[in-house]
Design a protein around this motif. Structure first.
Motif, PDB file in Angstrom:
ATOM      1  N   ILE A 172       0.865  -1.176   0.000  1.00 28.93           N
ATOM      2  CA  ILE A 172       0.000   0.000   0.000  1.00 28.93           C
ATOM      3  C   ILE A 172       0.902   1.226   0.000  1.00 28.93           C
ATOM      4  O   ILE A 172       1.806   1.345   0.830  1.00 28.93           O
ATOM      5  CB  ILE A 172      -0.925   0.030   1.226  1.00 28.93           C
ATOM      6  N   TYR A 173       0.634   2.118  -0.929  1.00 26.87           N
ATOM      7  CA  TYR A 173       1.381   3.362  -1.031  1.00 26.87           C
ATOM      8  C   TYR A 173       0.447   4.495  -0.621  1.00 26.87           C
ATOM      9  O   TYR A 173      -0.644   4.630  -1.165  1.00 26.87           O
ATOM     10  CB  TYR A 173       1.926   3.544  -2.447  1.00 26.87           C
ATOM     11  N   GLY A 174       0.887   5.272   0.351  1.00 32.42           N
ATOM     12  CA  GLY A 174       0.052   6.313   0.918  1.00 32.42           C
ATOM     13  C   GLY A 174       0.319   7.674   0.321  1.00 32.42           C
ATOM     14  O   GLY A 174       1.463   8.044   0.077  1.00 32.42           O
ATOM     15  N   ASP A 224       1.647   2.297  10.836  1.00 32.37           N
ATOM     16  CA  ASP A 224       1.949   2.703   9.459  1.00 32.37           C
ATOM     17  C   ASP A 224       1.857   1.502   8.523  1.00 32.37           C
ATOM     18  O   ASP A 224       2.773   0.684   8.462  1.00 32.37           O
ATOM     19  CB  ASP A 224       3.353   3.325   9.403  1.00 32.37           C
ATOM     20  N   TYR A 252       1.900   1.620   5.284  1.00 31.04           N
ATOM     21  CA  TYR A 252       2.370   2.004   3.960  1.00 31.04           C
ATOM     22  C   TYR A 252       3.788   1.522   3.667  1.00 31.04           C
ATOM     23  O   TYR A 252       4.695   1.695   4.476  1.00 31.04           O
ATOM     24  CB  TYR A 252       2.291   3.529   3.797  1.00 31.04           C
ATOM     25  N   ILE A 263       5.381   6.426   1.295  1.00 27.83           N
ATOM     26  CA  ILE A 263       4.372   7.466   1.473  1.00 27.83           C
ATOM     27  C   ILE A 263       4.928   8.802   1.011  1.00 27.83           C
ATOM     28  O   ILE A 263       6.138   9.037   1.077  1.00 27.83           O
ATOM     29  CB  ILE A 263       3.939   7.520   2.956  1.00 27.83           C
TER      30      ILE A 263
END
Length: 179
Positions: A97-99, A118, A120, A123
């Motif tokens: 997951i990229y924030g 966190d 991510y 990010i």
């Protein structure tokens, strides 16, 4: 026989139109979904600034061969707080997951992640919301499923919950993996 005035027919016609629209609306696939012009297209450019000491992601990251999520969020967003445990569970299950921290104060965003964890892989900050505009973001939270070639498979507006994972994100992730 009495003559019928066109003005007498107008209320009936207006009412019939409203009924017709309601019937059409009931048979839409997902009445809560917002259309996305980006689905099926390459993700727009990643233009982010550094988020504290966290790793930053870029265009190449979106085209690294792996299926991933891009999640727009903010510390001031109550639904972002609601979705956070689900994002953490996805990250623990191996989904990258990229924030994108959207229009937020860095100190507040850091506190949010310190408190909740966190999820991510990397990010970045979209302080002015310009990248979000290019991606077609209506508001946070929004999550995109991106295939390994950088193509947007799905855009989901709203908080990611277990139900959303099972009914919407999970199938989109599988679709992206099979392409």
């Amino acid at each position: 026989m009495a003559k019928v005035s066109p003005l007498m027919i107008l209320p009936v016609a207006v009412f019939a139109s409203f009924v017709g629209l309601a019937v059409v609306g009931m048979y839409r696939d997902d009445p809560d979904s917002l259309p996305s012009a980006r689905e099926g297209q390459q993700a727009p450019p990643v233009v982010l600034t550094q988020f504290a000491d966290k790793p930053l992601f870029d265009d190449a990251t979106l085209r690294d061969g792996d299926v991933k999520l891009v999640n727009y969020w903010a510390s001031w967003c109550a639904p972002c707080r609601v979705e956070h445990p689900s994002l953490s569970a996805l990250a623990e299950a191996g989904i990258k997951i990229y924030g994108v921290n959207y229009k937020d104060q860095l100190q507040n965003a850091e506190g949010f992640l310190k408190e909740l964890g966190d999820p991510y892989a990397a990010i970045g900050r979209d302080e002015q919301g310009r990248m979000a505009l290019d991606w077609g973001v209506y508001g946070v939270p929004e999550t995109y499923v991106v295939d390994g070639e950088g193509k947007i498979i799905l855009r989901f507006a709203g908080p990611v919950t277990q139900r959303v994972i099972e009914s919407t994100l999970g199938p989109a992730i599988e679709k992206a993996r099979s392409q």
